[in-house]
Design an enzyme around this catalytic site. Structure first.
Site, PDB file in Angstrom:
ATOM      1  CD  GLN A  44      36.522  60.325  57.376  1.00 33.12           C
ATOM      2  OE1 GLN A  44      36.555  60.433  58.584  1.00 33.12           O
ATOM      3  NE2 GLN A  44      37.370  60.961  56.572  1.00 33.12           N
ATOM      4  CG  HIS A  56      35.294  57.042  62.175  1.00 34.74           C
ATOM      5  ND1 HIS A  56      36.536  57.303  61.659  1.00 34.74           N
ATOM      6  CD2 HIS A  56      34.570  58.174  61.980  1.00 34.74           C
ATOM      7  CE1 HIS A  56      36.569  58.545  61.194  1.00 34.74           C
ATOM      8  NE2 HIS A  56      35.389  59.097  61.378  1.00 34.74           N
ATOM      9  CD  GLU A  69      33.228  61.478  63.088  1.00 31.83           C
ATOM     10  OE1 GLU A  69      34.356  61.354  63.584  1.00 31.83           O
ATOM     11  OE2 GLU A  69      33.055  61.669  61.881  1.00 31.83           O
ATOM     12  CG  HIS A 103      31.273  60.175  58.283  1.00 37.29           C
ATOM     13  ND1 HIS A 103      31.476  58.989  58.920  1.00 37.29           N
ATOM     14  CD2 HIS A 103      32.362  60.926  58.571  1.00 37.29           C
ATOM     15  CE1 HIS A 103      32.611  59.008  59.573  1.00 37.29           C
ATOM     16  NE2 HIS A 103      33.188  60.187  59.377  1.00 37.29           N
ATOM     17  NE  ARG A 147      42.053  58.855  53.725  1.00 35.25           N
ATOM     18  CZ  ARG A 147      43.359  58.754  53.994  1.00 35.25           C
ATOM     19  NH1 ARG A 147      44.146  57.977  53.281  1.00 35.25           N
ATOM     20  NH2 ARG A 147      43.869  59.444  54.974  1.00 35.25           N
TER      21      ARG A 147
HETATM   22 ZN    ZN Z   1      34.848  60.924  60.485  1.00 38.32          ZN
END
Ligand code: ZN
Length: 311
Positions: free
Chosen positions: A95, A97, A114, A171, A191
């Site tokens: 995936q 972001h 993240e 990642h 995804r």
């Molecule tokens: Zn993630």
């Protein structure tokens, strides 16, 4: 009265989840396929609730709305950070972001940068971070050919590893990993690949190839990894993993006592090992606290390993 808020997690089932969140932290998991605990969250998809003091029963989002002064009067319409535990007994999807610009334009959301601290990893557990496409054309080409081994940057990990994953980085967390995740408060995931897995109804989960290609940085940007710097004090150690525009992550190891000034609008504390007290509140492995801006110093007593995330 200075505010140390004890938080109750929001738990959720995932097709790749397990039961370590109960085994290790005694969380009331809904099933043996529990993938995520949103332990400090102001996000509507998994709000965490205050369980002590005068604001007992309120969600973090409600308190942030009504008492911004407890959070250094920072701006923004929602609580900016989200802390999760992730128990992957199977592989998570590959995936990516979006960043703030893309997410605000198309999703009415914050972007999602993240950071992960590996709490546990079985022998031989892998991680995927980054990719080998130099351009978007190459990226699309790898995807069309279903050549995931060629595209993805995969490597083995160990307990104690740290990864910083800026928005736009492809990642995947792989089977066997238990993660402490600190991130921007966002639930937007595109995804790319789900290993052609099928659910109970024989369906593969939805992919979001166009959005994923649009937000993926090419060539891949590599965030800081294991960029640990130690600051040693009498009786405690502060490990700094990352300091970024969106979030900063530390681990505080206490052997008997530590007193640490709070110069932040808030501090998000997660006890990952040991037991003791934090400003008099009993603290054991799995406990989560929000230190509000009216707390001048945080007093740790006992034997504790605590993750601390702040802006
Ligand atoms: Zn993630």
């Amino acid at each position: 009265m200075a505010h140390v808020l004890r938080m109750a997690p929001a738990l959720s089932e995932k097709i790749w989840g397990g039961h370590r969140l109960k085994d290790l932290y005694n969380y009331p998991i809904p099933s043996n396929k529990t993938g995520e605990a949103w332990v400090i969250s102001g996000h509507k998809n998994g709000p965490s609730t205050i369980v002590n003091g005068e604001y007992k029963g309120m969600t973090l989002a409600e308190l942030f709305d009504q008492h911004r002064e407890l959070f250094g009067n920072i701006e923004g319409k929602e609580f900016p950070l989200l802390i999760k535990f992730i128990d992957a007994s199977d592989d998570l999807s590959v995936q990516v972001h979006p960043d703030d610009d893309y997410a605000s334009k198309y999703e009415n959301s914050l972007g999602k940068t993240e950071a992960w601290y590996i709490l546990d990893a079985k022998q031989g557990t892998d991680m995927i971070v980054g990719h080998h496409a130099e351009t978007k054309e190459e990226l699309k080409d790898f995807i069309e050919r279903d050549d995931w081994d060629g595209l993805l940057n995969k490597f083995p990990i160990m307990k104690g590893d740290f990864f910083f994953i800026p928005a736009g980085t492809i990642h995947a967390i792989c089977a066997g990993t238990l993660v402490y995740e600190a991130q921007q408060s966002s639930d937007i995931t595109y995804r790319l690949y789900d290993y052609h897995r099928k659910d109970d109804n024989g369906q593969e989960r939805e992919l979001h190839i166009d959005q994923a290609v649009a937000v993926t940085k090419c060539p891949a940007i590599i965030g800081e990894t294991n960029a640990e710097k130690e600051e040693v004090y009498d009786g405690y150690i502060i490990h700094r993993f990352v300091k970024s525009d969106y979030l900063s992550v530390y681990r505080i190891d206490v052997t008997s006592k530590a007193v640490i000034k709070n110069n932040n609008p808030f501090q998000l504390l997660t006890v990952i090992e040991g037991h003791g007290t934090i400003n008099g509140e009993e603290a054991v492995k799995g406990d989560n606290f929000v230190i509000c801006s009216d707390v001048d110093e945080v007093v740790y007593e006992g034997q504790l390993e605590v993750m601390m995330t702040t802006l």
